[in-house]
Each structure stands twice: as C-alpha cells, then as structure tokens.
Write a protein that holds these residues in place. Structure first.
Motif, PDB file in Angstrom:
ATOM      1  N   HIS A 137      -2.452  -1.457  -5.523  1.00  0.00           N
ATOM      2  CA  HIS A 137      -2.610  -2.061  -4.195  1.00  0.00           C
ATOM      3  C   HIS A 137      -3.170  -1.035  -3.218  1.00  0.00           C
ATOM      4  CE1 HIS A 137       0.523  -5.545  -4.742  1.00  0.00           C
ATOM      5  NE2 HIS A 137      -0.328  -5.445  -5.766  1.00  0.00           N
ATOM      6  N   PHE A 163      -6.690  -1.292  -1.162  1.00  0.00           N
ATOM      7  CA  PHE A 163      -6.646  -1.136   0.289  1.00  0.00           C
ATOM      8  C   PHE A 163      -7.650  -0.069   0.735  1.00  0.00           C
ATOM      9  CE2 PHE A 163      -4.365   1.033   3.879  1.00  0.00           C
ATOM     10  CZ  PHE A 163      -4.349  -0.006   4.781  1.00  0.00           C
ATOM     11  N   THR A 172       0.812  -1.215   0.000  1.00  0.00           N
ATOM     12  CA  THR A 172       0.000   0.000   0.000  1.00  0.00           C
ATOM     13  C   THR A 172       0.848   1.269   0.000  1.00  0.00           C
ATOM     14  OG1 THR A 172      -0.183   0.234   2.407  1.00  0.00           O
ATOM     15  CG2 THR A 172      -1.765  -1.241   1.312  1.00  0.00           C
ATOM     16  N   ILE A 202       1.510  -7.422   4.281  1.00  0.00           N
ATOM     17  CA  ILE A 202       1.090  -6.090   3.835  1.00  0.00           C
ATOM     18  C   ILE A 202       2.175  -5.090   4.211  1.00  0.00           C
ATOM     19  CG2 ILE A 202      -0.580  -4.207   4.090  1.00  0.00           C
ATOM     20  CD1 ILE A 202      -2.696  -6.270   4.804  1.00  0.00           C
ATOM     21  N   TRP A 248      -8.430 -10.194   3.717  1.00  0.00           N
ATOM     22  CA  TRP A 248      -6.994 -10.411   3.530  1.00  0.00           C
ATOM     23  C   TRP A 248      -6.640 -11.896   3.548  1.00  0.00           C
ATOM     24  CZ3 TRP A 248      -6.893  -5.725   2.274  1.00  0.00           C
ATOM     25  CH2 TRP A 248      -7.091  -4.633   3.126  1.00  0.00           C
TER      26      TRP A 248
END
Length: 175
Positions: free
Chosen positions: A84, A88, A78, A128, A122
């Motif tokens: 991404h 998110f 992120t 992450i 997730w």
C-alpha cells in the motif's frame, strides 16, 4: 473495530457526528479525519489552541469506532502495509513528476488533491491510514528533543458508513 480520536474546537452543542473537513487543503481533500492515538488527538488540540484564538479557551476530543479492515482492498494502509505504501508513493511521485514537466515547479497540496480528484485515484478507497509528519518540535510528547520517534498516525475516512460510534471523550482547556 478500530478506536480513533477526533479533535475539534469546543462548541456550544456536542457533535453527533465528526466534523467533515472540506477543501483541497486537507491532506486528502474532503473527508473525516481521525487520530489513531489519543495522545496525538490531545496534542493537536493544544497545538491548534496556540495557533489561533479559541473562543472559550477549550477544545474537545471525541472517540470514534471505525469499521475498518486494512487487509481489504477498499482501505489503504500507508503506515504498516508495504505494498500500500509503495502504491501511495508511486501515485504521488507520478503526479509530482508530471506536474514538474508541465509547470517547472513543485505542486502545492491543493494542486495534488485536485489532480487526485480529477484522475479519481482514490475513488474506490473508503479510508486511508497515513503518517502525519510534524512541521515543528513544539510538541510535548517528545521525550528527546527534535527526534520524532513516534508515528503520528491519522485515518482519513471518505465513507461515513464506516463510522460506527462517535461520542465526546473529554473537553480540555487550552494550555
């Protein structure tokens, strides 16, 4: 291999593996949390020393090698990957809007993590990379007061198999 740092209070025995953070109050629930930069791992240790009593007045920073390739689908970046990041944000805001409609208030982090776990958002994500935002300006790394110009990057690891190496880097005194 991505080199990262894991900060913890001093213990009588060295850790052989990173501390598994548990509880829905963690950024992303249960997982292993690492700093991408040693500077922030040290600052976090100093900050936690100030925030609570620390037996022995010491903290430890471990160095860890992670088998992460953020171009693969099971890793969410992120911080540096716009797609991404948008995924998110979309998931967080979708939850927040749904929660508001049902409760007429903003959700807590615990409520967010409970939702993410229940919906298995997730579930296929092994790690992450995210930007941790400071909540105050007492951090020593700031060269310009109240200007958070450096990204405080953390990695939340959900699959311990990607933690390849882990060793004590240094023990520091709380200042």
């Amino acid at each position: 291999m991505l080199i990262t740092y894991h900060t913890t209070e001093h213990r009588s025995q060295r850790l052989e593996s990173p501390t598994h953070a548990t509880g829905m109050q963690q950024w992303f629930g249960d997982g292993f949390y690492f700093w991408q930069d040693e500077e922030f791992a040290l600052e976090w240790g100093r900050h936690k020393c100030r925030a609570r009593s620390n037996e022995g007045n010491l903290f430890e920073v471990y160095i860890a090698g992670l088998n992460i390739d953020f171009t693969q689908e099971h890793f969410l970046d992120t911080v540096f990957n716009e797609a991404h990041y948008n995924f998110f944000i979309h998931n967080i805001e979708r939850f927040a809007e749904e929660f508001w409609v049902n409760n007429q208030r903003k959700p807590s982090l615990v409520e967010f993590n409970t939702f993410i776990a229940a919906k298995q958002i997730w579930s296929s994500i092994r790690a992450i990379r995210f930007q941790d935002l400071p909540s105050n300006n007492t951090y020593d790394y700031l060269k310009v007061r109240n200007f958070f110009y450096k990204k405080r990057i953390q990695i939340a690891v959900f699959d311990p198999e990607i933690i390849l190496t882990f060793a004590l880097l240094k023990t520091k005194t709380c200042e």
